[in-house]
Design an enzyme around this catalytic site. Sequence first.
Site, PDB file in Angstrom:
ATOM      1  N   GLY A   2       0.824  -1.193   0.000  1.00 39.25           N
ATOM      2  CA  GLY A   2       0.000   0.000   0.000  1.00 39.25           C
ATOM      3  C   GLY A   2       0.863   1.249   0.000  1.00 39.25           C
ATOM      4  O   GLY A   2       2.009   1.233   0.465  1.00 39.25           O
ATOM      5  N   CYS A   3       0.327   2.349  -0.503  1.00 42.97           N
ATOM      6  CA  CYS A   3       1.130   3.570  -0.630  1.00 42.97           C
ATOM      7  C   CYS A   3       1.463   4.188   0.722  1.00 42.97           C
ATOM      8  O   CYS A   3       2.612   4.595   0.966  1.00 42.97           O
ATOM      9  CB  CYS A   3       0.418   4.576  -1.538  1.00 42.97           C
ATOM     10  SG  CYS A   3      -1.284   4.960  -1.054  1.00 42.97           S
ATOM     11  N   ASN A   4       0.485   4.267   1.638  1.00 47.13           N
ATOM     12  CA  ASN A   4       0.787   4.761   2.983  1.00 47.13           C
ATOM     13  C   ASN A   4       1.793   3.851   3.675  1.00 47.13           C
ATOM     14  O   ASN A   4       2.680   4.311   4.403  1.00 47.13           O
ATOM     15  CB  ASN A   4      -0.489   4.830   3.825  1.00 47.13           C
ATOM     16  CG  ASN A   4      -1.492   5.826   3.303  1.00 47.13           C
ATOM     17  OD1 ASN A   4      -1.145   6.939   2.936  1.00 47.13           O
ATOM     18  ND2 ASN A   4      -2.754   5.430   3.255  1.00 47.13           N
TER      19      ASN A   4
END
Length: 346
Positions: free
Chosen positions: A150-152
């Site tokens: 995931g980006c976060n």
Amino acid sequence: MSVSVAVAGASGYAGGELLRLLSAHPEFEIVTVTAHQNAGQPLSAVHPHLVSLRHLVLQETTAAVLSGADVVFLALPHGASGAITAHLPDDVLVIDCGADHRLTDPDAWAAFYGGEYHGAWTYGMPELLLAGGGTQRANLVGATRIAVPGCNVTAITLGLVPGIAAGVIAPDDLVSVLAVGPSGAGRSLRTDLLAAELLGSASAYQVGGIHRHTPEIVQNLAAAGGANPTISFTPVLVPMARGILATSTAKLVGDPKAVREVWESAYADEPFMHLLPAGVFPKSADTIGANTVQIGLAVDERAGRVVVVSALDNLVKGTAGAAIQSANLALGLPETLGLPLDGVAP
């Protein structure tokens, strides 16, 4: 070497970014693009900026349509990939940009996502430091099923793991607050993502440990050697189309003068990781369009905490760039092939 590529979910933001990067890759040829509601439309109808790919037409997203390619990238909502991946041939390299194959714990999947658990794949974060030594990079070589982070998760993990692995920060009481652009939420029409709602405003969401990326971050910190890691992270939606700026803090362990050397050593040979000079901190705009993470580091001695500020483009290093970087490794290609180091400014 010419590798045929299919991209599922090509009409979305992540799918579009995959196509933009793949179109410039010297070894990949995009042969198939698929979508759901936009199936049957020319690709140019949803991504007019992809001029070099205007000849492509969006097809229906099925395993049969995708199976003809050497590499399949999936840019689908969580819960949608598993049903398709089960029917793709074993000799096809499949890279899932969604969440369906990231978590190793079925209970964590049930608690944060729900629905059928489809199992964990090789994790697509090459720079992740591992407790036994080395990085996740070695596990990606020759892999045929890869789950993109995931980006976060990427912003927080790569900001903190050098300190966790070296033992200069404590793995508990980690706190991270992220300024994030709305493209991370996908291209679907939602009231809270309308310009009238976003412009001139900032709003926290998924507050109080309920964000779905939480167990993935904990999984990574544990892989890096953190004993029983805990993190409270709060994303804040801000009016920028793309980008993440994560400010993470952790309890200092030991000599504050040893802190900077730990991050310098961890990322000295990493092509996409850039530790900025002492006293300098990144802006999210500095990474737009690039497959890079920029990191600023400080020690707050009065509070006894280390502060790490990490910036990345959520659609590049946070998604599409990480997917292509992992594909390069899996296929034995140079890891940096086709991936931009330079951002776009202003």
